[in-house]
Write an enzyme that holds these catalytic residues in place. Sequence first.
Site, mmCIF file in Angstrom:
data_model
loop_
_atom_site.group_PDB
_atom_site.id
_atom_site.type_symbol
_atom_site.label_atom_id
_atom_site.label_comp_id
_atom_site.label_asym_id
_atom_site.label_seq_id
_atom_site.Cartn_x
_atom_site.Cartn_y
_atom_site.Cartn_z
ATOM 1 N N HIS A 39 -2.343 5.442 6.321
ATOM 2 C CA HIS A 39 -0.972 5.923 6.528
ATOM 3 C C HIS A 39 -0.929 7.381 6.069
ATOM 4 O O HIS A 39 -1.717 7.783 5.214
ATOM 5 C CB HIS A 39 0.025 5.171 5.646
ATOM 6 C CG HIS A 39 -0.029 3.675 5.737
ATOM 7 N ND1 HIS A 39 0.228 2.975 6.884
ATOM 8 C CD2 HIS A 39 -0.279 2.731 4.786
ATOM 9 C CE1 HIS A 39 0.151 1.672 6.639
ATOM 10 N NE2 HIS A 39 -0.168 1.500 5.380
ATOM 11 N N CYS A 89 0.832 -1.210 0.000
ATOM 12 C CA CYS A 89 0.000 0.000 0.000
ATOM 13 C C CYS A 89 0.874 1.270 0.000
ATOM 14 O O CYS A 89 0.653 2.188 -0.804
ATOM 15 C CB CYS A 89 -0.919 -0.013 1.208
ATOM 16 S SG CYS A 89 -0.095 -0.508 2.739
HETATM 17 P P1 NAD Z 1 -4.780 -10.908 6.174
HETATM 18 O O1 NAD Z 1 -4.114 -11.603 7.300
HETATM 19 O O2 NAD Z 1 -5.845 -9.920 6.441
HETATM 20 O O3 NAD Z 1 -5.392 -11.983 5.160
HETATM 21 C C1 NAD Z 1 -4.687 -13.121 4.761
HETATM 22 C C2 NAD Z 1 -5.677 -14.273 4.665
HETATM 23 O O4 NAD Z 1 -4.988 -15.439 4.207
HETATM 24 C C3 NAD Z 1 -6.288 -14.628 6.030
HETATM 25 O O5 NAD Z 1 -7.691 -14.752 5.900
HETATM 26 C C4 NAD Z 1 -5.636 -15.970 6.384
HETATM 27 O O6 NAD Z 1 -6.501 -16.829 7.126
HETATM 28 C C5 NAD Z 1 -5.374 -16.553 5.000
HETATM 29 N N1 NAD Z 1 -4.305 -17.563 4.977
HETATM 30 C C6 NAD Z 1 -3.305 -17.761 5.873
HETATM 31 N N2 NAD Z 1 -2.543 -18.802 5.489
HETATM 32 C C7 NAD Z 1 -3.082 -19.280 4.334
HETATM 33 C C8 NAD Z 1 -2.756 -20.354 3.479
HETATM 34 N N3 NAD Z 1 -1.708 -21.146 3.717
HETATM 35 N N4 NAD Z 1 -3.514 -20.572 2.389
HETATM 36 C C9 NAD Z 1 -4.580 -19.783 2.110
HETATM 37 N N5 NAD Z 1 -4.954 -18.744 2.906
HETATM 38 C C10 NAD Z 1 -4.199 -18.503 3.999
HETATM 39 O O7 NAD Z 1 -3.604 -10.269 5.307
HETATM 40 P P2 NAD Z 1 -3.725 -9.047 4.309
HETATM 41 O O8 NAD Z 1 -3.554 -7.791 5.085
HETATM 42 O O9 NAD Z 1 -4.901 -9.214 3.439
HETATM 43 O O10 NAD Z 1 -2.380 -9.232 3.491
HETATM 44 C C11 NAD Z 1 -2.288 -10.083 2.362
HETATM 45 C C12 NAD Z 1 -1.138 -9.611 1.497
HETATM 46 O O11 NAD Z 1 -1.431 -8.282 1.052
HETATM 47 C C13 NAD Z 1 0.212 -9.540 2.194
HETATM 48 O O12 NAD Z 1 1.222 -9.813 1.253
HETATM 49 C C14 NAD Z 1 0.297 -8.078 2.617
HETATM 50 O O13 NAD Z 1 1.606 -7.635 2.797
HETATM 51 C C15 NAD Z 1 -0.373 -7.399 1.441
HETATM 52 N N6 NAD Z 1 -0.961 -6.080 1.724
HETATM 53 C C16 NAD Z 1 -1.622 -5.844 2.886
HETATM 54 C C17 NAD Z 1 -2.133 -4.569 3.100
HETATM 55 C C18 NAD Z 1 -2.827 -4.209 4.380
HETATM 56 O O14 NAD Z 1 -2.748 -3.057 4.768
HETATM 57 N N7 NAD Z 1 -3.514 -5.084 5.043
HETATM 58 C C19 NAD Z 1 -1.998 -3.563 2.144
HETATM 59 C C20 NAD Z 1 -1.361 -3.865 0.936
HETATM 60 C C21 NAD Z 1 -0.832 -5.132 0.737
#
Ligand code: NAD
Length: 336
Positions: free
Chosen positions: A220, A140
């Site tokens: 942020h 992000c």
């Molecule tokens: P999150 O923890 O909210 O969601 C991840 C999901 O994946 C959860 O529901 C979890 O149960 C599931 N999961 C865990 N292990 C798994 C597996 N082995 N197989 C399938 N599903 C599985 O995380 P998020 O914030 O959505 O982040 C996901 C990605 O996006 C990361 O790479 C993160 O860095 C990136 N990201 C996050 C944000 C943010 O602010 N939250 C912003 C931009 C990018």
Amino acid sequence: MIKVGVNGYGTIGKRVADAINQQPDMKLIGVVKTRPDYKAKAAQIKGYPIYADNKENLRKFEERGMNVEGTIENLLDEVDIIVDATPGGVGVKYKNLYEKRKVKAIFQGGEKHNVAQTSFVAQCNYEEAYGKDYIRCVSCNTTGLCRILNVLDKAYGITEAYAVLVRRSADPFDVKKGPIDAIIPDPIQLPSHHALDVNTVLPKISIFTAAFKVPATHMHVHSLILQLKNKADEDSVIELLSNTSRMILVDGQDGFTSTAEIIEYCRDLGRDRNDLYENAIWADSIKVKNHELYLFQAIHQEAIVVPENIDAIRAAMEITGKSESIKLTNDMLGIK
Ligand code: NAD
């Protein structure tokens, strides 16, 4: 219709799934869940087919009386492309499986640059991602930085960029993360990793970044100082940014005194989940002194990468060119 699956149905995955569902040229085939929790229940109520990440977990869904279509392997048999939105570092472990099943994949910013062939921000390098099998949508903060640096560099030429990032410490649902009462230089050693990450998309920008984590869940804030080659003035910068896609200008005089009011504005607009897909730039923070430009922008961490994921799918599948994809995504998500 591009057949798309989503692996990892958390903060990013559930938003990307909804956005896929809104596109006229994409069909959401299913989402992968590890547990039959409230997120799975919501997916089921929305009518999204659910797949378990493995056979053992599939049984847990059945024990809770939830319908599952199969495991991730079954989903991969049905799709052209998968959006991997699993936690950082988990996506890379799935890459072998995607390769074996000959399914293209979009990874997220928690993975390293080398998980994919291209790190991606639609307005910066859509063409580079065209036809690629593996694309990484950057984080992000990196997406927000790349969007604004790209447009300002094209207009004025950036000789040096300095950014201080004030980062929310947790997403609103995330009860396990802190701090509750501290400001954390993150990392203490400079520069922060964000500068290197910007260079995975915009290799020619010279940038130095520092970051702090603060007790907040909404957005942020970035403080930018940019040294410019060409002469700029405040009015021209405001005009440029207000005419740039995926940017909105906010003003303290309208009551936008913090990130809280920006999120409230998204609620008032009826945006899904209060989501702001655009960079929000405080117009009244824009100052030009000699060849230096100063400004503040706010980035909604949960939402900003959603349009990028949709554009990355079209680029990977070679469906449309850059401006057509960005326009279609914007129209479907209500981005003006
Ligand atoms: P999150 O923890 O909210 O969601 C991840 C999901 O994946 C959860 O529901 C979890 O149960 C599931 N999961 C865990 N292990 C798994 C597996 N082995 N197989 C399938 N599903 C599985 O995380 P998020 O914030 O959505 O982040 C996901 C990605 O996006 C990361 O790479 C993160 O860095 C990136 N990201 C996050 C944000 C943010 O602010 N939250 C912003 C931009 C990018």
